[in-house]
Structure formats: C-alpha cells, structure tokens
Motif scaffolding. Sequence first.
Motif, PDB file in Angstrom:
ATOM      1  N   CYS A  83     -25.514  -6.693   8.599  1.00  0.00           N
ATOM      2  CA  CYS A  83     -25.046  -5.753   7.558  1.00  0.00           C
ATOM      3  C   CYS A  83     -26.241  -5.188   6.787  1.00  0.00           C
ATOM      4  N   PHE A  84     -27.259  -6.029   6.550  1.00  0.00           N
ATOM      5  CA  PHE A  84     -28.461  -5.550   5.849  1.00  0.00           C
ATOM      6  C   PHE A  84     -29.089  -4.398   6.644  1.00  0.00           C
ATOM      7  N   PHE A  85     -29.286  -4.622   7.944  1.00  0.00           N
ATOM      8  CA  PHE A  85     -29.981  -3.605   8.740  1.00  0.00           C
ATOM      9  C   PHE A  85     -29.133  -2.340   8.909  1.00  0.00           C
ATOM     10  N   SER A  87     -26.807  -1.156   6.836  1.00  0.00           N
ATOM     11  CA  SER A  87     -26.765  -0.371   5.590  1.00  0.00           C
ATOM     12  C   SER A  87     -28.141   0.222   5.279  1.00  0.00           C
ATOM     13  N   ALA A  88     -29.199  -0.545   5.580  1.00  0.00           N
ATOM     14  CA  ALA A  88     -30.547  -0.009   5.337  1.00  0.00           C
ATOM     15  C   ALA A  88     -30.805   1.226   6.190  1.00  0.00           C
ATOM     16  N   LEU A  89     -30.371   1.191   7.465  1.00  0.00           N
ATOM     17  CA  LEU A  89     -30.576   2.355   8.341  1.00  0.00           C
ATOM     18  C   LEU A  89     -29.785   3.568   7.849  1.00  0.00           C
ATOM     19  N   VAL A  91     -29.526   4.429   4.966  1.00  0.00           N
ATOM     20  CA  VAL A  91     -30.360   5.059   3.941  1.00  0.00           C
ATOM     21  C   VAL A  91     -31.640   5.621   4.560  1.00  0.00           C
ATOM     22  N   THR A  92     -32.362   4.784   5.313  1.00  0.00           N
ATOM     23  CA  THR A  92     -33.687   5.218   5.790  1.00  0.00           C
ATOM     24  C   THR A  92     -33.590   6.284   6.893  1.00  0.00           C
ATOM     25  N   ALA A  93     -32.868   5.943   7.980  1.00  0.00           N
ATOM     26  CA  ALA A  93     -32.753   6.899   9.096  1.00  0.00           C
ATOM     27  C   ALA A  93     -31.762   8.011   8.754  1.00  0.00           C
ATOM     28  N   ALA A 121     -24.115   1.038   2.371  1.00  0.00           N
ATOM     29  CA  ALA A 121     -25.235   0.818   1.442  1.00  0.00           C
ATOM     30  C   ALA A 121     -24.872   1.165   0.000  1.00  0.00           C
ATOM     31  N   PHE A 122     -23.816   1.946  -0.214  1.00  0.00           N
ATOM     32  CA  PHE A 122     -23.354   2.335  -1.549  1.00  0.00           C
ATOM     33  C   PHE A 122     -24.525   2.685  -2.489  1.00  0.00           C
ATOM     34  N   GLN A 123     -25.215   3.773  -2.149  1.00  0.00           N
ATOM     35  CA  GLN A 123     -26.329   4.241  -3.002  1.00  0.00           C
ATOM     36  C   GLN A 123     -26.080   5.675  -3.434  1.00  0.00           C
ATOM     37  N   PHE A 127     -24.950  13.493  -0.033  1.00  0.00           N
ATOM     38  CA  PHE A 127     -25.301  14.760  -0.673  1.00  0.00           C
ATOM     39  C   PHE A 127     -26.073  14.497  -1.964  1.00  0.00           C
ATOM     40  N   GLU A 128     -25.544  13.608  -2.808  1.00  0.00           N
ATOM     41  CA  GLU A 128     -26.195  13.317  -4.099  1.00  0.00           C
ATOM     42  C   GLU A 128     -27.553  12.638  -3.878  1.00  0.00           C
ATOM     43  N   TRP A 129     -27.589  11.717  -2.923  1.00  0.00           N
ATOM     44  CA  TRP A 129     -28.832  10.999  -2.612  1.00  0.00           C
ATOM     45  C   TRP A 129     -29.921  11.993  -2.176  1.00  0.00           C
ATOM     46  N   LEU A 162     -29.322   3.679 -15.321  1.00  0.00           N
ATOM     47  CA  LEU A 162     -28.640   3.109 -16.483  1.00  0.00           C
ATOM     48  C   LEU A 162     -28.617   4.063 -17.666  1.00  0.00           C
ATOM     49  N   VAL A 163     -29.242   5.230 -17.526  1.00  0.00           N
ATOM     50  CA  VAL A 163     -29.285   6.215 -18.618  1.00  0.00           C
ATOM     51  C   VAL A 163     -28.917   7.602 -18.087  1.00  0.00           C
ATOM     52  N   ARG A 164     -28.570   8.514 -18.995  1.00  0.00           N
ATOM     53  CA  ARG A 164     -28.298   9.894 -18.585  1.00  0.00           C
ATOM     54  C   ARG A 164     -29.601  10.513 -18.072  1.00  0.00           C
ATOM     55  N   ARG A 229     -26.202  -9.236   0.021  1.00  0.00           N
ATOM     56  CA  ARG A 229     -26.749  -8.218   0.937  1.00  0.00           C
ATOM     57  C   ARG A 229     -26.837  -6.851   0.262  1.00  0.00           C
ATOM     58  N   TYR A 230     -25.797  -6.443  -0.438  1.00  0.00           N
ATOM     59  CA  TYR A 230     -25.807  -5.136  -1.099  1.00  0.00           C
ATOM     60  C   TYR A 230     -26.955  -5.064  -2.110  1.00  0.00           C
ATOM     61  N   THR A 231     -27.106  -6.123  -2.897  1.00  0.00           N
ATOM     62  CA  THR A 231     -28.146  -6.128  -3.932  1.00  0.00           C
ATOM     63  C   THR A 231     -29.549  -6.118  -3.319  1.00  0.00           C
ATOM     64  N   ASN A 235     -32.344  -3.203  -3.983  1.00  0.00           N
ATOM     65  CA  ASN A 235     -33.675  -3.481  -4.535  1.00  0.00           C
ATOM     66  C   ASN A 235     -34.792  -3.082  -3.579  1.00  0.00           C
ATOM     67  N   ALA A 236     -34.528  -3.211  -2.271  1.00  0.00           N
ATOM     68  CA  ALA A 236     -35.537  -2.778  -1.297  1.00  0.00           C
ATOM     69  C   ALA A 236     -35.775  -1.274  -1.445  1.00  0.00           C
ATOM     70  N   ALA A 237     -34.700  -0.515  -1.621  1.00  0.00           N
ATOM     71  CA  ALA A 237     -34.849   0.944  -1.783  1.00  0.00           C
ATOM     72  C   ALA A 237     -35.523   1.254  -3.118  1.00  0.00           C
ATOM     73  N   VAL A 240     -39.307   1.233  -3.359  1.00  0.00           N
ATOM     74  CA  VAL A 240     -40.056   2.411  -2.899  1.00  0.00           C
ATOM     75  C   VAL A 240     -40.340   3.319  -4.102  1.00  0.00           C
ATOM     76  N   ASN A 241     -39.366   3.414  -5.006  1.00  0.00           N
ATOM     77  CA  ASN A 241     -39.548   4.267  -6.194  1.00  0.00           C
ATOM     78  C   ASN A 241     -40.460   3.637  -7.235  1.00  0.00           C
ATOM     79  N   SER A 242     -40.451   2.311  -7.325  1.00  0.00           N
ATOM     80  CA  SER A 242     -41.235   1.628  -8.365  1.00  0.00           C
ATOM     81  C   SER A 242     -42.580   1.152  -7.808  1.00  0.00           C
TER      82      SER A 242
HETATM   83  C1  ST9 Z   1     -28.749   4.021  -5.993  1.00  0.00           C
HETATM   84  C2  ST9 Z   1     -29.569   5.158  -5.525  1.00  0.00           C
HETATM   85  O1  ST9 Z   1     -29.142   2.912  -6.017  1.00  0.00           O
HETATM   86  C3  ST9 Z   1     -30.843   4.610  -4.916  1.00  0.00           C
HETATM   87  C4  ST9 Z   1     -31.734   5.718  -4.516  1.00  0.00           C
HETATM   88  C5  ST9 Z   1     -33.020   5.147  -4.020  1.00  0.00           C
HETATM   89  C6  ST9 Z   1     -33.955   6.225  -3.634  1.00  0.00           C
HETATM   90  C7  ST9 Z   1     -35.150   5.639  -2.941  1.00  0.00           C
HETATM   91  C8  ST9 Z   1     -36.000   6.726  -2.388  1.00  0.00           C
HETATM   92  C9  ST9 Z   1     -37.176   6.176  -1.708  1.00  0.00           C
HETATM   93  C10 ST9 Z   1     -37.552   6.820  -0.431  1.00  0.00           C
HETATM   94  C11 ST9 Z   1     -36.675   6.428   0.699  1.00  0.00           C
HETATM   95  C12 ST9 Z   1     -36.752   5.013   1.095  1.00  0.00           C
HETATM   96  C13 ST9 Z   1     -35.407   4.424   1.352  1.00  0.00           C
HETATM   97  C14 ST9 Z   1     -35.586   2.919   1.495  1.00  0.00           C
HETATM   98  C15 ST9 Z   1     -34.309   2.180   1.735  1.00  0.00           C
HETATM   99  C16 ST9 Z   1     -34.599   0.764   2.061  1.00  0.00           C
HETATM  100  C17 ST9 Z   1     -33.428  -0.005   2.393  1.00  0.00           C
HETATM  101  C18 ST9 Z   1     -33.769  -1.440   2.864  1.00  0.00           C
HETATM  102  N1  ST9 Z   1     -29.514  18.135  -9.133  1.00  0.00           N
HETATM  103  O2  ST9 Z   1     -25.126  12.098 -12.150  1.00  0.00           O
HETATM  104  P1  ST9 Z   1     -24.556  12.682 -13.399  1.00  0.00           P
HETATM  105  C19 ST9 Z   1     -25.353  17.179 -11.893  1.00  0.00           C
HETATM  106  S1  ST9 Z   1     -27.140   4.377  -6.540  1.00  0.00           S
HETATM  107  C20 ST9 Z   1     -28.501  18.967  -9.491  1.00  0.00           C
HETATM  108  O3  ST9 Z   1     -23.311  12.055 -13.920  1.00  0.00           O
HETATM  109  P2  ST9 Z   1     -25.772  11.931 -15.857  1.00  0.00           P
HETATM  110  C21 ST9 Z   1     -24.103  16.523 -11.262  1.00  0.00           C
HETATM  111  O4  ST9 Z   1     -23.737  17.179 -10.086  1.00  0.00           O
HETATM  112  C22 ST9 Z   1     -26.450   2.841  -6.921  1.00  0.00           C
HETATM  113  N2  ST9 Z   1     -27.474  18.569 -10.240  1.00  0.00           N
HETATM  114  O5  ST9 Z   1     -25.708  12.717 -14.489  1.00  0.00           O
HETATM  115  C23 ST9 Z   1     -23.105  16.696 -12.369  1.00  0.00           C
HETATM  116  O6  ST9 Z   1     -22.654  18.039 -12.334  1.00  0.00           O
HETATM  117  P3  ST9 Z   1     -21.130  18.418 -12.601  1.00  0.00           P
HETATM  118  C24 ST9 Z   1     -24.971   2.935  -7.134  1.00  0.00           C
HETATM  119  C25 ST9 Z   1     -27.460  17.294 -10.626  1.00  0.00           C
HETATM  120  O7  ST9 Z   1     -24.586  12.202 -16.680  1.00  0.00           O
HETATM  121  C26 ST9 Z   1     -23.953  16.547 -13.650  1.00  0.00           C
HETATM  122  O8  ST9 Z   1     -25.297  16.885 -13.263  1.00  0.00           O
HETATM  123  N3  ST9 Z   1     -24.596   4.047  -7.969  1.00  0.00           N
HETATM  124  C27 ST9 Z   1     -28.468  16.385 -10.285  1.00  0.00           C
HETATM  125  O9  ST9 Z   1     -27.090  12.184 -16.427  1.00  0.00           O
HETATM  126  C28 ST9 Z   1     -23.928  15.121 -14.202  1.00  0.00           C
HETATM  127  O10 ST9 Z   1     -24.326  14.224 -13.149  1.00  0.00           O
HETATM  128  C29 ST9 Z   1     -24.677   4.007  -9.320  1.00  0.00           C
HETATM  129  O11 ST9 Z   1     -25.055   3.028  -9.899  1.00  0.00           O
HETATM  130  C30 ST9 Z   1     -29.528  16.857  -9.498  1.00  0.00           C
HETATM  131  N4  ST9 Z   1     -30.542  16.072  -9.124  1.00  0.00           N
HETATM  132  O12 ST9 Z   1     -25.652  10.395 -15.370  1.00  0.00           O
HETATM  133  C31 ST9 Z   1     -24.227   5.283 -10.020  1.00  0.00           C
HETATM  134  N5  ST9 Z   1     -28.176  15.189 -10.807  1.00  0.00           N
HETATM  135  O13 ST9 Z   1     -20.866  17.907 -13.990  1.00  0.00           O
HETATM  136  C32 ST9 Z   1     -25.365   5.740 -10.764  1.00  0.00           C
HETATM  137  C33 ST9 Z   1     -27.018  15.331 -11.450  1.00  0.00           C
HETATM  138  O14 ST9 Z   1     -21.117  19.893 -12.431  1.00  0.00           O
HETATM  139  N6  ST9 Z   1     -25.238   7.069 -11.277  1.00  0.00           N
HETATM  140  N7  ST9 Z   1     -26.579  16.595 -11.336  1.00  0.00           N
HETATM  141  O15 ST9 Z   1     -20.360  17.663 -11.586  1.00  0.00           O
HETATM  142  C34 ST9 Z   1     -24.685   7.413 -12.490  1.00  0.00           C
HETATM  143  O16 ST9 Z   1     -23.867   6.682 -13.056  1.00  0.00           O
HETATM  144  C35 ST9 Z   1     -25.143   8.680 -13.117  1.00  0.00           C
HETATM  145  O17 ST9 Z   1     -25.657   9.535 -12.133  1.00  0.00           O
HETATM  146  C36 ST9 Z   1     -26.271   8.404 -14.184  1.00  0.00           C
HETATM  147  C37 ST9 Z   1     -26.735   9.747 -14.757  1.00  0.00           C
HETATM  148  C38 ST9 Z   1     -25.717   7.551 -15.311  1.00  0.00           C
HETATM  149  C39 ST9 Z   1     -27.484   7.709 -13.553  1.00  0.00           C
END
Ligand code: ST9
Length: 335
Positions: A83-85, A87-89, A91-93, A121-123, A127-129, A162-164, A229-231, A235-237, A240-242
Amino acid sequence: MTEAEALENKQQQSTSSNWDVPPESAVEDAFDTTYKEKEGPKPPRIIVWRNVISMSLLHAGAVYGLFVIPSASRLTLLWTALCFFISALGVTAGAHRLWSHRSYKATLPLRIFLGVANSMAFQNDIFEWARDHRVHHKYSETDADPHNAVRGFFFAHIGWLLVRKHPDVIEKGRKLELTDLLADKVVMFQRKYYKLSVLLMCFFVPSFVPWYLWGESLWVAYFVPTLLRYTLVLNAAWLVNSAAHMWGNRPYDTNINPRENKFVTFSAIGEGFHNYHHTFPYDYAASEFGSKLNFTTCFIDFMCFLGLAKDRKRVSHEMVQARVQRTGDGSHRSG
Ligand code: ST9
Ligand code: ZN
Ligand code: ZN
C-alpha cells in the motif's frame, strides 16, 4: 542546444490523439523571474483548527500504529509495504511526474491505475495537487509558493496545510494555464468523486483486505496499513518540500534553494534529487542518474517496457554538464 531551445522543443512536441493526452504547451513549471513579493506587512496567519485537530489525531494514530506492529502478521506487513508503494507511486509517477510536469505520456489504463493509487495517498485531488505544484515551481521560495521554505521547516513540511494560503498563491495559481488537466478525463473524474475514492482507497481497502483475506484483526488493519502507512507517505512527500529545500548540495544551480538530499531520495522513492529537479523539471527521471536509487523512474521504465507509457523526456548529458559548470556549487563529481 541551449536550455531555452530545449524547453521550446519540449513544448512543441506533438501528442498523438490515440493516447488521449492533452497538449503539453500548457505546462508551466519554469521559474518566473518577474514576480516581486508585495512590500509592506505580511497578511495575518489564519489557523485552520479543523486541520490542526485532524492532523494531530492522524499522527497520534500513526504513533500508536508503531506499537501495534508486533501484533501484525507478516502478510499484513507485506500488505502495508505494498500500500505504501502504490500510494507513493500515485503521487510520484502520477500527480508529480505525469500530471504536474507532463514528463512522459501514459495510456488510459496506466492513468486510471495512477488515479486510483493517488486516491490511496489522499494528498488532495490530482488537479489541486498539480496546480499547487506548478505554482510551487514557478514561484519557489516566495509568497506565491504554497509551501514557501523561507518560512521555515515546519511551515514547508506541514504548517502550510494548517493555515489559510497567502493570497498570492491563489492569485498566481488562478493565472496558470491548466487546460491540460481540465481536459484529462481521469483527473476530472477523480476530482468529482474524490471524497468517495479516498474513503474507499485510503481507508476502506487497506483495512478490509487483511481482515477479509487472512483474518487480521480490524484493529491492526486500521492502525498499521491504513493510518501508519498513510502518515508515512504524507511525511515522505512533505520532506521533499522541507528537508530537500534546506539541506544538501546544489551541484546544478546554486542560485536556487532546492537541494540533493539522499535521505529524502530514499524515503520519497526517488524524489530527493531536488536541485536537479527544479533545474530541469521536465526530466521524467527527476534526477541526472536515471533509475539509480529511483524506484519511481524504474516504475515508469517498466511501464514503457509494457507499452503503457512512452515519450520520456530527458536532459542531455552535455546540457547537464554545461549547467554544472555555469551555475553549480562545485560539488558535482565532474564539476
Ligand atoms: C497534502 C499535500 O499532504 C501534499 C503535497 C506534497 C507536495 C510535495 C511536492 C514535492 C515534489 C514531489 C515529490 C512527491 C514525493 C512523494 C513521496 C511519496 C513517498 N491556485 O484551498 P483553499 C483556490 S494534502 C489557484 O480552501 P485556503 C481554491 O480553488 C493532505 N487557486 O485555500 C478555492 O477557490 P474557490 C490532506 C487556488 O482557504 C480558494 O482558492 N489534505 C490555489 O487558503 C480557497 O482554496 C488536507 O489536509 C492555487 N494554488 O485553505 C487538506 N489554491 O473558492 C488541506 C487555492 O473558487 N487543505 N485556490 O473554490 C486545506 O484544508 C486548505 O487548502 C488550506 C488552505 C487550509 C491549506
Ligand atoms: Zn520543490
Ligand atoms: Zn516538481
């Protein structure tokens, strides 16, 4: 060939219609040097308590899951790793190399697999990611970067969830060209049914399978392959940001913050070559070294072997060398 020419080439590459992959001209992952942060006081930090509470509970559950591991059967541990691999894929692939950067092309069956894996992976939905990730590349280390690492390790790691968001993230994000994502049926389908798909793939399936197939207790199945596994994948993802924006060498470009970080490479299945990745975001391997220490690249190569993917974009050795000489920090073994 200069980098600009290469980029242009990449953008001009045509897509064949039977692959149902939208045009790549929409991908905006190059750094925007014209953006200037607004002067004056920063907007107030607005804490989203619902997220603080849910993330705290999740992490408490994951820590408890660590203590439950000794009660888990071997099959359950293997299932947890699987499940780890998967869900990780997703995100990555999937969300990263395919949908954010369009660094290779995938057939419909592979995109469906990656979409399902991504829900596991629930991230946030793909589209939003991908939208947040393109803003991250284009406005790295500024107010318009969703997880701006200049705001410290905690913010870049988890604090940004955790913040707007800073208003510039949304303002700049709204100006991005995202037609390729909007035209992708798998991306739009996953977005439409996101909550249901997460309930099913991130929580129900990982807990149900060990209980139903080999009689694991539901308690263990919920805490180990599901919450722990989800956590771990989260944290692995986040690392990359931190971590990969703070610690490590910069062999390709010393003017940017992202670094080459071995620990992150290991935990994020090949995504820790982050100085390289921000320098050449369209390279499908996200690394100079191809599949070396890069499980995600091995997976994409295997998909190509099976005929499920094609058109992997790579940066030439000469171009990498030229960049190393021009902007590297001297730590490259050839530098
Ligand atoms: C998670 C994501 O964990 C992890 C991402 C990791 C990324 C890593 C990247 C590294 C490289 C790749 C490596 C991968 C490695 C993987 C390894 C695996 C082993 N542009 O969002 P809202 C609009 S998620 C344009 O509420 P607030 C939005 O459409 C974890 N528009 O903002 C909306 O419009 P409308 C689980 C944007 O109120 C409005 O703004 N999920 C953009 O500031 C409000 O949107 C969570 O925990 C944009 N960029 O809230 C949920 N952004 O009103 C977390 C937003 O018209 N999210 N909009 O519909 C939230 O609760 C909220 O987004 C917030 C901000 C509280 C963080
Ligand atoms: Zn980054
Ligand atoms: Zn990227």
